[in-house]
Write a protein that holds these residues in place. Structure first.
Motif, short mmCIF file in Angstrom:
data_model
loop_
_atom_site.label_atom_id
_atom_site.label_comp_id
_atom_site.label_asym_id
_atom_site.label_seq_id
_atom_site.Cartn_x
_atom_site.Cartn_y
_atom_site.Cartn_z
N ASP A 1 -6.58 7.15 -0.29
CA ASP A 1 -6.59 5.78 -0.81
C ASP A 1 -7.38 5.64 -2.10
N HIS B 1 0.81 -1.22 0.00
CA HIS B 1 0.00 0.00 0.00
C HIS B 1 0.85 1.28 0.00
N HIS C 1 1.18 4.60 -2.54
CA HIS C 1 1.12 6.05 -2.29
C HIS C 1 2.30 6.76 -2.96
ZN ZN Z 1 -3.31 4.91 2.34
#
Ligand code: ZN
Ligand code: KG4
Length: 365
Positions: A316, A126, A130
């Motif tokens: 996100d 994850h 980003h």
């Molecule tokens: Zn995140």
């Protein structure tokens, strides 16, 4: 079990491969399709409004919401991209870090889809997602550059040496910046997630409440947010106990400037020290307008180029997962069908150089 859909004729140098990205690490069920670095579609279903009633994310509610939404979200992403499932070159999915039950929904779905379509699977961290958000719709962006990472779980300044090689120049010693935004918002009676609400509230106020200067005193490129958070909590509680009024907007503006100014200052300092000409940023806090304006001004003054992902690609989303998927695709770094979810991955481990299949192949020849 091996990912046996990796046929020998898989072309890692294919210009602009089509990557489907899937993200379900927290309360957003997201799917996106990119062709090269171009975003073809980007779908998000969020359980945030339900979660807001509880003041945070309830893992079980998140998992259930992902299960209900994922098939439709992925299907919408494929249809809205104007492609068919057969056109997809690889499926990239977030396997960590995040809520285990939530991650498992995305990972299981991606594995099943890869299995049925006979497509290669890519496991995406994850946080790397980003960082890779900066590449979206930015064909000209090439490392080296300095990256400010500021999310709900991480705050760090990184020297991005190549698409897969990072050096951590500094990080928070306690709370992440986003976490501080969320906690201060709670004290001010603002809903979860707090960042956007603090930003809105701060626009109505002045940064005139004294904030601790301790952030400046820390060496290198490290940060500390727990003292700042405590100072805000103490200020509000003392005022309340004394029966005195205080301006929430002034507190929000003062906190925001204390929390953000230091991020801007240290990021530019790091870029100048490393001798890079470009700065990027990623993570939910990078959606903050005050931070974006601060970075723009400071980079301009220092003669640095700033490449910021659009706001929606800071929080996100699945396009950033597809973007990191593309990096891994080029490296020939594919996942096995035994892939499972991981609740936590330390930042240092997250950013290790990827041992690529391509590099390993070269070494053995
Ligand atoms: Zn995140
Ligand atoms: O990157 P992200 O969406 O999820 C994580 O991986 O953590 O970051 C979420 C964090 C939350 O703490 C949220 O309050 C913060 O990013 N955030 C913001 C803004 N939008 C989201 N913080 C400040 N200003 C914003 N506009």
């Amino acid at each position: 079990m091996q990912n046996y859909y990796l046929t020998d004729n898989l072309d890692l140098d294919k210009p602009d491969p089509i990557i489907l990205g899937i993200e379900s690490s927290c309360d957003e069920t997201a799917a996106a399709v990119i062709r090269g670095r171009k975003i073809l579609s980007d779908e998000i279903a969020s359980s945030a409004t339900v979660q807001a009633q509880f003041g945070g994310v309830v893992p079980e509610i998140a998992s259930r919401a992902h299960t209900d939404a994922i098939a439709q979200v992925v299907d919408n992403a494929v249809k809205n991209a104007g492609i068919t499932y057969a056109d997809i070159d690889a499926i990239a999915v977030t396997y960590g870090a995040g809520l285990l039950g939530a991650l498992l929904v995305g990972v299981s779905f991606a594995k099943a889809l890869a299995f049925s379509l006979k497509k290669p699977l890519i496991a995406v961290n994850h946080i790397r997602g980003h960082l890779a958000a900066a590449y979206l719709d930015a064909p000209q962006l090439k490392p080296p550059f300095v990256t400010l990472l500021a999310s709900g779980g991480h705050t760090a300044i990184l020297h991005t040496k190549s698409e897969s090689e990072f050096e951590i120049l500094g990080a928070t010693l306690d709370d992440a910046a986003g976490e501080a935004f969320d906690k201060v918002a709670r004290v001010l009676g603002l809903p979860y997630p707090g960042g956007p609400h603090i930003e809105r509230c701060a626009k109505e106020g002045e940064a005139n409440v004294p904030m601790p200067k301790m952030l400046k005193g820390l060496g290198g490129y490290n940060f500390s947010y727990s003292g700042l958070k405590t100072a805000v909590i103490n200020y509000c509680h003392t005022k309340t106990q004394k029966g005195e009024e205080y301006s929430k907007a002034d507190v929000a503006a003062s906190f925001q400037s204390a929390a953000v100014d230091i991020l801007v200052e240290k990021t530019v300092e790091a870029a100048l020290e490393k001798g890079v000409s470009t700065v990027t940023a990623g993570g939910g806090v990078a959606a903050n307008g005050y931070l974006r304006a601060g970075l723009e001004k400071a980079c301009k003054k220092a003669g640095l180029q700033l490449v910021l992902p659009e706001r929606r690609y800071c929080t996100d989303n699945a396009a950033m997962i597809a973007s990191e998927g593309l990096v891994q695709y080029r490296l020939g770094n594919f996942a096995e069908m035994t892939l499972t979810a991981k609740a936590s991955i330390p930042l240092a481990a997250t950013l290790e150089t990827v041992q690529s299949r391509r590099a390993a192949d070269k070494g053995s020849k």
